[in-house]
Design an enzyme around this catalytic site. Structure first.
Site, PDB file in Angstrom:
ATOM      1  N   PRO A  90      50.716  81.992  35.728  1.00 16.31           N
ATOM      2  CG  PRO A  90      50.233  80.576  34.304  1.00 16.31           C
ATOM      3  CD  PRO A  90      49.853  81.925  34.601  1.00 16.31           C
ATOM      4  CD  GLU A 117      46.416  80.021  24.405  1.00 20.32           C
ATOM      5  OE1 GLU A 117      47.620  79.715  24.752  1.00 20.32           O
ATOM      6  OE2 GLU A 117      45.652  79.280  24.503  1.00 20.32           O
ATOM      7  NE  ARG A 155      43.535  83.068  57.024  1.00 20.72           N
ATOM      8  CZ  ARG A 155      44.138  82.598  57.967  1.00 20.72           C
ATOM      9  NH1 ARG A 155      45.486  82.677  57.997  1.00 20.72           N
ATOM     10  NH2 ARG A 155      43.696  81.883  58.803  1.00 20.72           N
ATOM     11  CG  ASP A 170      46.730  79.570  60.488  1.00 24.00           C
ATOM     12  OD1 ASP A 170      46.106  78.906  61.203  1.00 24.00           O
ATOM     13  OD2 ASP A 170      46.522  80.485  60.012  1.00 24.00           O
TER      14      ASP A 170
HETATM   15  C1  LIG Z   1      45.215  79.877  30.819  1.00 24.64           C
HETATM   16  S1  LIG Z   1      46.032  81.076  31.478  1.00 24.64           S
HETATM   17  C2  LIG Z   1      47.241  81.479  30.458  1.00 24.64           C
HETATM   18  C3  LIG Z   1      48.326  80.392  30.659  1.00 24.64           C
HETATM   19  C4  LIG Z   1      49.734  80.644  29.748  1.00 24.64           C
HETATM   20  N1  LIG Z   1      49.297  80.175  28.330  1.00 24.64           N
HETATM   21  C5  LIG Z   1      50.891  79.691  30.321  1.00 24.64           C
HETATM   22  O1  LIG Z   1      50.920  78.426  29.851  1.00 24.64           O
HETATM   23  O2  LIG Z   1      51.663  80.347  31.053  1.00 24.64           O
HETATM   24  C6  LIG Z   1      45.233  82.506  31.516  1.00 24.64           C
HETATM   25  C7  LIG Z   1      45.241  83.416  33.023  1.00 24.64           C
HETATM   26  O3  LIG Z   1      45.014  82.711  34.000  1.00 24.64           O
HETATM   27  C8  LIG Z   1      45.886  83.328  34.852  1.00 24.64           C
HETATM   28  N2  LIG Z   1      46.498  82.102  35.582  1.00 24.64           N
HETATM   29  C9  LIG Z   1      46.397  80.793  35.409  1.00 24.64           C
HETATM   30  N3  LIG Z   1      47.174  80.142  36.121  1.00 24.64           N
HETATM   31  C10 LIG Z   1      47.434  80.776  37.249  1.00 24.64           C
HETATM   32  C11 LIG Z   1      48.124  80.363  38.048  1.00 24.64           C
HETATM   33  N4  LIG Z   1      48.821  79.358  38.511  1.00 24.64           N
HETATM   34  N5  LIG Z   1      48.666  81.584  39.102  1.00 24.64           N
HETATM   35  C12 LIG Z   1      48.272  82.852  38.755  1.00 24.64           C
HETATM   36  N6  LIG Z   1      47.406  83.127  37.789  1.00 24.64           N
HETATM   37  C13 LIG Z   1      46.980  82.173  36.719  1.00 24.64           C
HETATM   38  C14 LIG Z   1      46.754  84.187  34.488  1.00 24.64           C
HETATM   39  O4  LIG Z   1      46.405  85.442  34.786  1.00 24.64           O
HETATM   40  C15 LIG Z   1      46.813  83.855  33.098  1.00 24.64           C
HETATM   41  O5  LIG Z   1      47.024  84.901  31.980  1.00 24.64           O
END
Ligand SMILES: C[S@@+](CC[C@H](N)C(=O)[O-])C[C@H]1O[C@@H](n2cnc3c(N)ncnc32)[C@H](O)[C@@H]1O
Length: 263
Positions: A90, A117, A155, A170
């Protein structure tokens, strides 16, 4: 294009690979998706991929060693080939149509799916060449995010949709030839299909007129209007011709009147 997905849940991808676009693209050989079980790169009896965070706090963190080993194994399979290693996070740069377009020009890439996490920071700092987020929200794992990145990218591969025009029209698709960083377009125009009358709502007459030039102009104007109403930020990057600038002035006037309650 080859995608290597590093995940603790390879089965997560089975159903999306068995239908729709990803099934067609992999069956036709346009895309190859290889699922790498992160636990195969562990070296203990319990196939451990995570551990408690240093400094305390809730949850578990993916250990660096299995992820480094998994990527080293990919590199060993492709000596001399330099491919991006993308950590889904994220905190990464936001996936947009222009990022998908940029990825679609690569021949291979690796996607690392985190969980819990997140992933030991040394992976982001010393192994990943890119971090991508699919939006400003937090998922429980990177698998859905990896699926979104693959679908948005695949795509765009030539020959995958069959009808190339479709993705050029698109939302967000830019006119060909624009530099990658400015490849933003309008939102798509509204679409209708049969029946022409439904529940008292009629399809706009112009779409039934058979006049292709009028239809093209109507669609462009509607796309402009929708973009102005929903995503005015996109308009800053879209070059508009004189007629389109006039339309926009009219649309702005109409929406000012609506706001002040005039008809
Ligand atoms: C619960 S999340 C960890 C979030 C992290 N503690 C933070 O707050 O930045 C677990 C995993 O989900 C994936 N993930 C969660 N949200 C994402 C997003 N918006 N985009 C891409 N990957 C995401 C990532 O690979 C991340 O390591």
């Amino acid at each position: 294009m080859v995608f290597d997905v590093i995940t603790i849940f390879p089965d997560f991808f089975r159903s999306i690979l068995e239908q729709g676009l990803l099934k067609r693209a992999t069956a036709s050989g346009h895309a190859v998706i290889r699922l790498r079980d992160l636990r195969d790169y562990t070296d203990d009896r319990h196939r451990t991929v995570d551990d408690r965070p240093f400094g305390g706090g809730p949850g578990m963190v993916f250990k660096p060693e299995p992820i480094f080993r998994a990527v080293e194994a990919l590199r060993a399979e492709r000596p001399g080939v330099d491919f991006p290693v993308i950590l889904l996070s994220p905190q990464g740069r936001l996936l947009t149509q222009s990022v998908a377009d940029e990825l679609s020009h690569l021949s291979c890439l690796a996607l690392i799916c985190g969980r819990y996490e997140g992933v030991d920071e040394r992976v982001a700092e010393n192994l990943a060449t890119d971090e991508i987020s699919i939006g400003d929200f937090v998922l429980s794992g990177g698998e859905l995010a990896a699926a979104v990145v693959m679908e948005a990218t695949i795509r765009l591969l030539p020959g995958v949709l069959g009808n190339e025009e479709s993705c050029q029209q698109d939302s967000f698709a830019a006119p060909g030839g624009a530099p990658a960083e400015t490849r933003h377009g309008l939102l798509d125009c509204p679409h209708y299909t049969r029946p022409a009358q439904f529940g008292g709502w009629k399809v706009p007459d112009v779409l039934l007129s058979g006049n292709h030039e009028e239809i093209r102009r109507w669609r462009r104007r509607k796309a402009l209007e929708k973009t102005w109403r929903r995503r005015p930020d996109l308009l800053r990057q879209v070059p508009l011709n004189e007629e389109e600038q006039e339309w926009l002035k009219t649309i702005l006037g109409e929406s000012k009147n609506e706001r002040s309650g005039k008809s």
